[in-house]
Design a protein around this motif. Structure first.
Motif, PDB file in Angstrom:
ATOM      1  N   UNK A 212      12.712  31.643  67.677  1.00 51.97           N
ATOM      2  CA  UNK A 212      12.214  31.587  66.304  1.00 51.97           C
ATOM      3  C   UNK A 212      13.375  31.407  65.345  1.00 51.97           C
ATOM      4  N   UNK A 213      13.165  30.588  64.330  1.00 48.83           N
ATOM      5  CA  UNK A 213      14.221  30.281  63.364  1.00 48.83           C
ATOM      6  C   UNK A 213      13.589  30.106  61.990  1.00 48.83           C
ATOM      7  N   UNK A 214      14.423  30.076  60.958  1.00 46.23           N
ATOM      8  CA  UNK A 214      13.929  29.932  59.587  1.00 46.23           C
ATOM      9  C   UNK A 214      14.986  29.246  58.731  1.00 46.23           C
ATOM     10  N   UNK A 215      14.548  28.854  57.543  1.00 44.76           N
ATOM     11  CA  UNK A 215      15.476  28.206  56.617  1.00 44.76           C
ATOM     12  C   UNK A 215      14.926  28.338  55.198  1.00 44.76           C
ATOM     13  N   UNK A 216      15.757  28.790  54.284  1.00 45.49           N
ATOM     14  CA  UNK A 216      15.367  28.839  52.874  1.00 45.49           C
ATOM     15  C   UNK A 216      15.562  27.457  52.260  1.00 45.49           C
ATOM     16  N   UNK A 217      14.592  27.027  51.459  1.00 45.79           N
ATOM     17  CA  UNK A 217      14.690  25.732  50.779  1.00 45.79           C
ATOM     18  C   UNK A 217      14.336  25.938  49.314  1.00 45.79           C
ATOM     19  N   UNK A 218      14.681  24.965  48.494  1.00 49.00           N
ATOM     20  CA  UNK A 218      14.348  25.100  47.072  1.00 49.00           C
ATOM     21  C   UNK A 218      12.978  24.522  46.792  1.00 49.00           C
ATOM     22  N   UNK A 219      12.508  24.660  45.564  1.00 44.65           N
ATOM     23  CA  UNK A 219      11.139  24.281  45.217  1.00 44.65           C
ATOM     24  C   UNK A 219      10.899  22.775  45.272  1.00 44.65           C
TER      25      UNK A 219
END
Length: 899
Positions: free
Chosen positions: A511-518
């Motif tokens: 499992x992995x994740x990533x923050x992104x902008x709007x």
């Protein structure tokens, strides 16, 4: 216009959906009219696989007489009829007819049980007809019907998709590929093989996620599954050990009787002054005395009782001899998922931020504690929420997911992929909430990319969540997310860590994740490559069935090898095999290894491996053939269409009743109503008990026939009066066959039956010990009967009185011998003496019949008997007790020598 007239060389997958719809002359929005559907149904026939041609009732009844022992009885009946001895004739024919009726009725019951199973598993389909959605029986589908599908539906015919919405299908029943396949409405290459025809849905495959609509292009035998069904007729079907042995025994017995009759005719004619008709009648009596008339009926009844017993244990036996064949099985080849395991994927291990956590509970019920490794106390919800990385991993498990779970009648079930169900259940166990997350976009899982991704908004935070195969997620991750921030990682160390989890039998999901902008409103694969942060891993297991573990142990004690054949990775498969007690330290062999191995090499290797990983259904047929070349009796389980050839080739094909296809059920000898390996083990135990009871029946019948034959042979050799007449022999045979012998099939399994090694499939039913017992008991019972007759005859008794007293000795000798036959080797009066509920009623019926034989006037007339007083009954009772004592002593002596 119809599908048959318009399709282009059968390449529906390569046509644009508009072309396919036009070729089928249908409307994707309104569907067919009911009138048009009826016309097409009449033209193309019902949407079901062509059934293999079955014998009609008349032929089934005729085939009950197709047995060498039955032929001998019929010849004996004709001979007695020519002699004018009609009582003899009718008694023999009655035995023959009773045997045929019993076999006919029991085969009918077995077929009816299978028909009932078919009805239980019949499909319905949601279609559009006359512009409205309606549900119809799958058999009523016709080319041009528009079918609507959603997760959990079984595809009812071959379809060309016209609309798909994140639609995935599990096609292992057809292609052997265990991973779900993503479907599309777009055409694919004209030369694409079935497994790559993403625009098609195939009959009997299962939708695992999403929704779709498709137009029916092929039904019934024209579907891909129908084509495989037709190919099955090319696979050689083997006969059973029992049928081979009974056939061989019958031939040898018939030759022996013929030789004995010829020799006795020569002795009687040359050395004694018998009249021809008198000698001929004596020889008929000899032939009838030597034939175990009750044996065919006993075989049929014993097997039929086994069928009924197995039906109560969730197994439907389609062919009577298969029950006995199970008792000779030396190897059981079994699927893993759902058969040896629960088919309930459960998350058991979490790795995040450098630490391990263990998860309790099983299945999809959202109950179970989460504990940090090495700690006794479970984590509270607040502790989980404070642990940001663990919470983030659990959020990913919930949000990057396509499954739902629900409770029905107290049972929790999953709608969608079982792995997704396990991750969703894990998140629910933790108590976290995802209500505030808004779903914006997703990339569904595809086998080519081996991952899934979703985009969610939560307040001011926008996140991409990713899950997939560890090796793929590690490739895509630039760093690992830890409490210290983004940290680089060693690829080999992480791979080793996942191998350690897999070594426990767990399937590893990364499992992995990533923050992104709007500004990010949709997910692109390019954005994810080498640009996400690894969160951790979850180990998921399909736990072994507890009863399967016990059943495997029982099989091993019985000398039966259990081989697990699965599509899982080798490390996972081996670990599950260890937990089940199957491999115990041995390595697994993979399908790729088999591809690189010749058939000759596989014969040498097949006994060295008990776990087969990453296999396809085609490998099963090779495994069966290799084992059979090593003289193994193989039971093979299967559920997919491609399993059918292996099932048909095996000694006992075992089809899954729940997840199996119609083709496999038709190819199998046994259908499991619960898809449970433990039911196979119970069937093996039942098969051994049945074989024991058949041996007991033969051990009882042959010496009693031998005793009668000895009486006739002695009289002919000495040229003296026959101690019993042919019609009296027939009476004894009939009355003991319908009472005493019929009690033996009801004998329960003897203690320790599953601790014995399997018998060799070619081991004769009549071995040297049986020959000895035949002679031993024949001399005892025959000698006592002969002595009784001539003692009374020489002391002036009439023939009728002397013969009646002798027959009583013969009958009671058989009765007491039966008590000894109830156990092949152990003392008769053991702990299970009263377990046979049929024994004492049978003795009671025998007593009534024999009393009628002695005292009823019409019986005296028919059978030339006379009433006897009490002293003669005491005489017969003493002879019976003496017989019992001598046989028990003989068993004790042989058991002592064997020990």
């Amino acid at each position: 216009m119809t599908s048959k007239e318009n399709k282009k060389a059968g390449n529906w997958h390569s046509l644009d959906k508009e072309e396919a719809v036009s070729a089928l002359d249908t409307d994707p929005k309104k569907g067919l009219t009911s009138e048009e559907a009826s016309k097409r149904l009449e033209k193309y026939g019902p949407n079901k696989l062509p059934e293999q041609k079955k014998r009609g009732p008349v032929m089934r009844l005729i085939m009950q007489f197709h047995d060498v022992l039955i032929y001998i009885l019929i010849v004996a009946a004709v001979m007695t009829a020519l002699m004018g001895h009609w009582i003899d004739t009718w008694v023999i024919l009655a035995v023959v007819l009773i045997n045929a009726v019993i076999g006919f009725v029991q085969e009918g019951k077995a077929e009816q049980a299978l028909e009932n199973l078919k009805k239980m598993l019949s499909l319905e389909a949601k279609v559009i007809r006359d512009g409205k959605e309606k549900t119809v029986e799958a058999e009523e589908l016709v080319p041009g019907d528009v079918v609507l599908l959603e997760s959990g539906d079984k595809i009812p015919a071959d379809l060309r998709f016209t609309e798909t919405n994140d639609f995935q299908v599990e096609e292992s029943a057809l292609t052997g590929e265990s991973e779900p396949v993503t479907k599309t409405a777009d055409p694919v290459s004209e030369d694409a093989v079935v497994a790559d025809q993403a625009s098609m849905g195939f009959n009997s495959t299962m939708a695992t996620y999403g929704r779709a609509a498709g137009v029916v292009v092929e039904t019934g035998g024209d579907t891909e599954i129908g084509k495989i069904n037709q190919m099955m007729s090319e696979v050689e079907e083997l006969t059973t050990p029992l049928l081979r042995q009974i056939k061989s025994f019958g031939k040898k017995l018939s030759v022996a009787i013929l030789l004995m009759v010829v020799v006795m005719f020569a002795v009687g004619y040359i050395f004694h002054d018998f009249e021809i008709m008198e000698l001929f009648l004596a020889l008929i009596g000899l032939a009838v005395a030597s034939i175990p008339e009750g044996l065919p009926a006993i075989v049929t009844i014993t097997l039929a009782l086994g069928v009924q017993t197995m039906a109560s244990r969730n197994a439907i036996i389609r062919k009577l001899p298969s029950v006995e064949t199970l008792g000779a099985v030396t190897v059981i080849c079994s699927d893993k998922t759902g058969t040896l395991t629960k088919n309930e994927m459960t998350a058991k291990t979490i790795y995040v931020d450098g630490g391990f956590y263990q998860v309790e509970g099983s299945g999809y019920k959202p109950e179970g504690a989460i504990k940090k490794e090495g700690e006794e106390d479970a984590l509270e919800e607040e502790e989980i929420k404070k642990n940001k990385l663990l919470g983030r991993l659990l959020q990913t498990s919930w949000l990057c997911n396509e499954a739902t779970t629900e409770e029905k009648d107290g049972e929790w079930t999953v709608n969608g992929d079982p792995t997704d169900g396990a991750l969703l259940t894990l998140a629910k166990k933790s108590g976290i909430s995802t209500e505030d997350f808004e779903h914006l976009d997703s990339i569904p899982f595809e086998s080519d990319h081996k991952y899934m991704a979703t985009l969610h908004q939560n307040g001011d935070e926008r996140m991409i969540f990713v899950k997939g195969a560890p090796e793929r997620i590690l490739e895509m991750s630039s760093a690992v997310w830890t409490s210290d921030g983004e940290t680089s990682f060693n690829q080999e160390e992480m791979q080793s860590l996942t191998d350690d989890i897999a070594a426990k039998g767990e399937r590893v999901i990364a499992l992995a994740a990533k923050k992104v902008d709007d500004s990010v409103t949709e997910i692109s694969r390019e954005e994810l490559e080498d640009n996400i942060l690894l969160l951790g891993f979850v180990g998921i297991i399909d736990p072994p069935r507890p009863e399967a573990v016990e059943a495997v142990k029982k099989c091993k004690e019985a000398g039966i090898r259990v081989k697990m054949i699965t599509g899982d990775h080798a490390i996972t498969a081996r670990a599950i095999g260890e937990q089940l007690g199957i491999c115990e330290g041995k390595e697994a062999i993979t399908g790729q290894d088999m591809e690189e191995t010749s058939d000759e090499e596989l014969v040498d290797m097949v006994t060295d491996y008990d776990v087969y990983a990453r296999t396809t259904p085609e490998h099963k047929l090779r495994i069966v053939k290799a084992l059979q070349k090593r003289d193994h009796v193989v039971a093979m389980t299967g559920d997919g269409v491609n399993d059918a050839p292996a099932l048909k080739r095996s000694s006992v094909g075992v089809a899954m009743g729940i997840k199996g296809t119609e083709v496999t059920r038709e190819a199998a000898e046994m259908v499991l109503a619960d898809d449970n390996f433990a039911s196979i083990a119970r069937a093996v135990e039942e098969g051994r008990a049945i074989y024991d009871n058949l041996k007991k029946a033969i051990l009882f019948l042959l010496p009693t026939n031998g005793a009668q034959a000895l009486l006739i042979i002695t009289a002919i050799l000495l040229g003296i009066t026959l101690p019993v007449t042919p019609v009296q022999i027939l009476w004894v045979n009939m009355v003991t066959a319908v009472t005493l012998a019929l009690a033996l099939p009801f004998e329960p399994a003897e203690a320790g039956i599953m601790k014995r090694k399997p018998r060799h499939p070619d081991a004769p039913i009549i071995d040297l010990y049986f020959v000895w017992r035949l002679l031993f008991v024949s001399v005892i019972v025959g000698g006592l009967t002969l002595g009784t007759f001539y003692y009374l005859y020489l002391n002036g008794a009439e023939n009728e009185l002397a013969r009646t007293a002798a027959i009583n000795v013969l009958v009671l000798g058989q009765l007491f011998y039966l008590l000894s036959c109830r156990s092949l080797h152990n003392f008769a009066f053991g702990s299970g003496f009263f377990n046979n509920k049929a024994l004492f009623p049978a003795i009671g019926v025998l007593a009534v019949l024999q009393l009628g034989f002695v005292y009823a006037p019409f019986m005296n007339t028919w059978f030339s008997t006379d009433s006897v007083n009490g002293i003669y009954w005491l005489w017969a009772l003493a002879a019976g007790v003496l017989t019992f004592i001598l046989v028990e002593l003989e068993k004790f002596v042989f058991r002592s020598k064997a020990g």
